[in-house]
Enzyme design. Sequence first.
Site, PDB file in Angstrom:
ATOM      1  N   SER B  46       5.302  -7.487   3.239  1.00 51.66           N
ATOM      2  CA  SER B  46       5.400  -7.237   4.675  1.00 51.66           C
ATOM      3  C   SER B  46       5.509  -5.730   4.853  1.00 51.66           C
ATOM      4  CB  SER B  46       6.626  -7.951   5.257  1.00 51.66           C
ATOM      5  OG  SER B  46       6.608  -7.856   6.664  1.00 51.66           O
ATOM      6  N   GLU B  47       4.597  -5.139   5.628  1.00 51.19           N
ATOM      7  CA  GLU B  47       4.443  -3.688   5.588  1.00 51.19           C
ATOM      8  C   GLU B  47       5.615  -2.922   6.195  1.00 51.19           C
ATOM      9  OE1 GLU B  47       2.355  -5.752   7.207  1.00 51.19           O
ATOM     10  OE2 GLU B  47       1.674  -4.903   9.117  1.00 51.19           O
TER      11      GLU B  47
END
Lengths: 211, 211, 234, 234
Positions: B46-47
Amino acid sequence: MAWTREDMARRAALELQDGFYVNLGIGIPTLVANFIPDGISVTLQSENGMLGMGPFPYEEDIDPDLINAGKQTITELDSTSYFSSADSFGMIRGGHIALSILGAMQVAENGDLANWMIPGKMVKGMGGAMDLVAGVKKVVIIMDHNARDGSAKFLKECTLPLTGVRVVDMIISDVGVFTIDDEGATLVELAPDVTVEEVQERTEANFKVAL
Amino acid sequence: MAWTREDMARRAALELQDGFYVNLGIGIPTLVANFIPDGISVTLQSENGMLGMGPFPYEEDIDPDLINAGKQTITELDSTSYFSSADSFGMIRGGHIALSILGAMQVAENGDLANWMIPGKMVKGMGGAMDLVAGVKKVVIIMDHNARDGSAKFLKECTLPLTGVRVVDMIISDVGVFTIDDEGATLVELAPDVTVEEVQERTEANFKVAL
Amino acid sequence: MKKPYPDAVSALDGVLFDGMTIMAGGFGLCGIPENLITALRGSGTQNITAISNNAGVDDFGLGLLLQTRQIKKMISSYVGENKEFERQYLAQELELEFNPQGTMAERIRAGGAGIPGFYTKTGVGTLIAEGKEHKDFDGDTYVLETGLVADVSLVKAWKGDREGNLIYRKTARNFNPMMATAGKFTVAEVEELVEVGELDPDQIHTPGIFVQRIIQSKDLEKRIEQRTIRTRGE
Amino acid sequence: MKKPYPDAVSALDGVLFDGMTIMAGGFGLCGIPENLITALRGSGTQNITAISNNAGVDDFGLGLLLQTRQIKKMISSYVGENKEFERQYLAQELELEFNPQGTMAERIRAGGAGIPGFYTKTGVGTLIAEGKEHKDFDGDTYVLETGLVADVSLVKAWKGDREGNLIYRKTARNFNPMMATAGKFTVAEVEELVEVGELDPDQIHTPGIFVQRIIQSKDLEKRIEQRTIRTRGE
């Protein structure tokens, strides 16, 4: 009576201010840590990845995972933090270190510094010196005023390959203290019994006198 | 019978390989996590700064300090690690993520992607989409094959502002699967009861057929 | 995708080739991948370009690969501790590229983060900047430096889990985290190889995505270069 | 040099001025410096350029400063959650500079690390790269992006000590560590302000050198934007 190495280190310690984060080079600069004035809290950075460097360890506390940039065994403090080399030099390059105290082979009157190589001799490498002089807010040099053969080390122009251009803010040598800014160099303090004439004789650089 | 959103997500999941590190976009791509084939271990990035994203929490496990890039509450796994946004996008930009599955407004036959703005409408921002398509090794698009007004979304050239140039490797739409490489686009799978002719009618882009 | 390997030799199997570029973590002899260096020596791989801050000492660290003439070129910031290095360099048997230490650290970080080039003030006006592009920002001059990557990175951590998540200890961290990101293939050795879930997710320094294989170190020497102590009463 | 301050208002005393640039940590409403934003609103500082990944929501986060029209310009990657933002932007009352999220994160890191510019592939061929310098490395084209710094950075951590050392928790870390480095003056708020020595030196995410003042947060709301749950049996 010219200053001893301890005298120079003691004088350099007067440049420290409360709350300063400081990087001390290998050699005489390391001694500065012994002369931090009372009532002043200074945090020492070691560029291999540590903020809050403590004293050398007692024999039984030696830890091979805990060394300074001179590869000496050291200790940590309650306030210590560790980080990577990239983060360490981000700290240095980003201007977060207030003061660096380093040695020198030559300094020029405009603040140029040479302290990493002598052509024709084996070159060991610049390590972190170029990064420190480029990034740290104030750079103080501690050095013998003259080389062993008596030749001047504070010059009109450096003859050795440079570590940085216009980076030195202060020189503390055995004869006294010089400041360097955009206007040039100024002799601001003399060691006991050293005369301005003697300093002029032993110096190639031009400097003003403001004692 | 065209594919549903779940069908598209299930098909996209077949692009996953054991040991892959994967970033799933917001919307239909998020559903892909529900269809990871048995025997395959995939790690979701998840960035906003997390590797090893777990499922949504039970009510009592909600933690405001733990969200995904869609700002949804999530959970961690045993293998989870957290890091800063700079480190997260270093991971993405540096090519360490094997696969990203994203939505699209338009895709061109050369792999150009538009999925972040419509001129004249309020622009919400590109978030991490430009970084993902520039850095991730393989980019798979899941989208409805046509817009609500029936117009083509798979085009000769995108008319909307681009998210990235020549970045799309595969499109999974309700009519089938296309691959895109330097030679152009190729229709490689059809949804049940969909014909090549129907796909051609609903598509502006040129594509080869290799079913 | 099993990352743990039984030992250093097996962990390097199939990833070495003559003429390759290797990164090896460590500062001086602190935090170096001892087992992996020994296995690399044993592999006989030739003409290596080695990216490492230092070059070890004569009989330890990368010095072991200098003894066997496996290294063709070093990219380092300081090599002063190694006599064999000096001999080979002066005899022009060894290529050498010096980088300022901070520039080197940043080049490795950049390589791992997909940044092909960045500007720095470090070295402007010195030999290091000669022949490189310069650019002014806000009236100051900076020099362009490029990202570095390696075919294989060898790193040393304190603890690691079977997914390749790593935690370093004290100043043994140094160049290891960036090198883990800049290797096309990264092999880690750790003092304690633990099960997944034993490491606190907030404390992991290197996420497992950067580590392709991991081993538990055996018989670490952890040699000290400058044993400096104080005595009671000081 | 005492860094701890009693509250957010005193911690911002003397460092704010009209027209200043502020960085505020957080991703969405996760890991935002709630107390410091409220104090900044109370200060009445005008014409702020705010660098923050998002713009909060209408009545929380940076949305509070949009309500009072204290923000002149936002530098962000995504602002979709804020209606008042949309209204002011469409009425041309607010300037907006979009950055790809990774480029923004790297620009802030660069600013803190003394890197005035770096090249990235992100955005090449898009609106974002228009008017910017391009350069080829190894046959690929990259765009030059510049470092970002702020007059004051406002960051939120989980734990901090009286020297300013910080530890973040889970995904509340996000932009906070880089912003701490990129502030000419950085103020941190933490959930637990502890004595020096209570934090493990290997686990500190932000060394105290980057933090000039620190407070303990009071009455944190920690609002959740997308409360997403599963039910038993799923």
